[in-house]
Design an enzyme around this catalytic site. Structure first.
Site, PDB file in Angstrom:
ATOM      1  N   HIS A 186       0.827  -1.209   0.000  1.00  0.00           N
ATOM      2  CA  HIS A 186       0.000   0.000   0.000  1.00  0.00           C
ATOM      3  C   HIS A 186       0.861   1.257   0.000  1.00  0.00           C
ATOM      4  O   HIS A 186       0.586   2.222  -0.710  1.00  0.00           O
ATOM      5  CB  HIS A 186      -0.905   0.016   1.241  1.00  0.00           C
ATOM      6  CG  HIS A 186      -2.145  -0.798   1.074  1.00  0.00           C
ATOM      7  ND1 HIS A 186      -2.807  -1.382   2.120  1.00  0.00           N
ATOM      8  CD2 HIS A 186      -2.858  -1.140  -0.032  1.00  0.00           C
ATOM      9  CE1 HIS A 186      -3.864  -2.027   1.670  1.00  0.00           C
ATOM     10  NE2 HIS A 186      -3.911  -1.901   0.368  1.00  0.00           N
ATOM     11  N   CYS A 486      -2.146  -3.736 -16.329  1.00  0.00           N
ATOM     12  CA  CYS A 486      -2.666  -2.718 -15.413  1.00  0.00           C
ATOM     13  C   CYS A 486      -2.053  -2.848 -14.027  1.00  0.00           C
ATOM     14  O   CYS A 486      -2.413  -2.126 -13.108  1.00  0.00           O
ATOM     15  CB  CYS A 486      -4.191  -2.795 -15.319  1.00  0.00           C
ATOM     16  SG  CYS A 486      -4.800  -4.334 -14.598  1.00  0.00           S
TER      17      CYS A 486
END
Length: 556
Positions: A186, A486
């Protein structure tokens, strides 16, 4: 004396400044007993602290917006987890103080995650941060977090919790270095979104002395401690040259000989759109829709709410391409109304498309909302399913799209090795592939993408991962269909050239990476990219693959 350290570069740019360390974690509260008559009062204190911390996390998310908002809202849900709070109440009922009850309950949950084979270890940093914030509030001490400073600095931390990363002030935090984490953690993703140079997985980062001057290269992962004047001048010069190259590279993505490679943006919701438009994104290659579902873990959002949110993104790219990923729930994104709480191994269980096929009404509502959102717009809508394993999965998704009356291209994400190996079979049911390299690496190497100890196996330069990309791209070419990337691999400018050489037809990334990739691609021909791809695949390690590609593209 100048010394060089090496971690994993995860966010481009150069930062030179003095070291400042993250605030220390909350100390373990004393294990003292309380009288039975105080239990109810302590339970109330614990609940108040939990609600205050959850509210603070949600407020931070609202300020940050985009991807950070979804991450922080997930943390708030973690703080308010009913089973966790029930455990806190039980511990207080038998004599623990509020702070000790919270500390021990979180410790037990932490051990549970580790005992599940570390598949959810990526949430441990988030869990520790929530615990520290609740305990700090109960003890009445300052929250652990980003240091106060009037002067810009390089932030050093064992790991950075999303709550801290999301609200970093780029005018003060020149860059950051962490001891833990990986290229798809993250913190790394949010660093790229902020445009802050960052290096993760640097052993011994916490040993850097406060006030020491360091030079951080977020592209190479190098840290120069006490850099010489010559080294500082060299890095500053390189940074200026890079800045000039970025400004000069404009327009659609293409190699120097005109081979088009559309450059798209990854977005987590409407809040991410302005940055993508400003960076010149040619569309959206990954529209993560989880942000809508994380607002309320107990109920799915209404069709009307979904239509409104989807239309905001679709309207921003008239006549552009927008690829929407339907809800990817499960594993590290549990939702009470969808995912089982007692699943022993969620990352290998019912997640992504598997969850949606078990709850067809949720999928039907989302697909219908997308169809309505696109009505009357000139946008090229494409919708893809996460965690497709085989042709059966792909057919089930395509059938659901048709039944919902969706006028769009249907695609499949390649995140599981089986999907890459049988890509041609899957393409009999869908019209495009999109490679999610973060999860594809995780499942290929059995290496959790959040665990720093296995970060070398999460490196998207691993030749085995490049082989799977090549297999997928070759299958798409044989079927006359497209195959994009992606995952975070697309945000590495050098690797973007290699992916192009492997046959990938589009690249999608965080908005901050678009100028770097555009500028680098424009310097090389398609043939050079193909030679670099071949050299990388011929290597045995990620580092050798990177160096081999670099040698080809630099003309060595």
């Amino acid at each position: 004396m100048e010394t060089t350290l090496r971690g994993v570069g995860v966010s481009h740019g150069v930062a030179i400044g003095e070291v400042r360390h993250m605030g220390t974690a909350v100390l373990e509260p004393p294990a003292k007993q309380i009288p039975a008559e105080e239990a109810e009062r302590e339970q109330g204190r614990a609940r108040q602290a939990v609600e205050a911390v959850a509210a603070d996390l949600i407020a931070r998310g609202n300020l940050a917006g985009g991807e950070a908002q979804a991450v922080l809202e997930a943390q708030a849900m973690m703080a308010q987890d009913p089973e966790l709070m029930a455990d806190v109440d039980r511990r207080i009922a038998v004599g623990s103080t509020a702070e000790r009850g919270v500390y021990d309950a979180f410790a037990a949950y932490r051990a549970l995650l580790a005992g599940a084979g570390e598949y959810l270890a990526g949430r441990v940093a988030d869990l520790d941060d929530v615990r520290n914030r609740i305990v700090a509030r109960l003890l009445g001490v300052p929250m652990p977090g980003v240091p106060d400073s009037d002067e810009p600095y390089v932030l050093i931390a064992r790991d950075l919790a999303p709550a801290d990363t999301a609200l970093l002030d780029p005018s003060l935090v020149l860059g950051f270095v962490t001891e833990e984490g990986g290229p798809t953690s993250h913190s790394a993703i949010l660093a790229r979104a902020l445009g802050v140079p960052a290096v993760v997985a640097l052993p011994g980062a916490h040993e850097l002395v406060e006030g020491t001057v360091v030079a951080v290269d977020g592209s190479t992962g190098e840290i120069f401690v006490n850099p010489s004047d010559e080294k500082r001048a060299e890095m500053e010069r390189a940074a200026e040259e890079r800045k000039a190259a970025l400004a000069a590279a404009t327009g659609p993505g293409a190699t120097s000989d005109g081979h088009k490679v559309p450059l798209l943006a990854n977005v987590g919701g409407p809040a991410d759109v302005p940055a993508a438009v400003e960076a010149g994104a040619e569309g959206v290659g990954l529209f993560r829709t989880e942000f809508l579902f994380l607002d309320d873990s107990k109920n799915a959002p209404s069709e009307e709410k979904q239509v409104e949110a989807y239309r905001q993104v679709l309207e921003a790219f008239p006549e552009g391409r927008v690829v929407v990923r339907v809800l990817d729930a499960g594993a590290d994104k549990p939702l009470d109304f969808l995912t089982p709480s007692d699943e022993p191994n969620p990352a290998l269980g019912v997640r992504g498309l598997r969850t949606l096929l078990d709850h067809p009404e949720v999928l039907r509502t989302q697909l219908t909302a997308l169809a309505k959102a696109a009505e009357g717009l000139p946008v090229y809508l494409e919708v893809m399913a996460p965690m497709v394993a085989d042709r059966t999965d792909a057919k089930a998704f395509a059938d659901a799209c048709r039944e919902a009356g969706l006028q769009a291209k249907f695609g499949a994400m390649v995140e599981i090795p089986s999907a890459a190996l049988r890509a041609r079979s899957i393409l009999q049911e869908v019209e495009f592939l999109s490679l999610g390299t973060n999860d594809l690496a995780q499942y290929t190497f059995a290496a959790d993408r959040q665990v720093g100890a296995v970060s070398r196996l999460q490196d998207p330069w691993q030749p085995a991962l490049l082989d799977l990309v090549a297999i997928s791209a070759e299958a798409a070419k044989a079927e006359g269909k497209s195959c994009g990337v992606c995952g975070e691999a697309a945000s590495d400018p050098l690797l973007a050239c290699v992916l192009t050489g492997l046959g990938v037809t589009s690249l999608s990334m965080g908005a901050a990476s678009l100028p770097y990739v555009r500028a680098t691609l424009s310097k090389h021909t398609l043939a050079q990219c193909e030679r670099a791809a071949s050299a990388a695949r011929a290597a045995d390690t990620a580092e050798e693959a990177r160096l081999a590609a670099q040698a080809v593209l630099s003309g060595e």
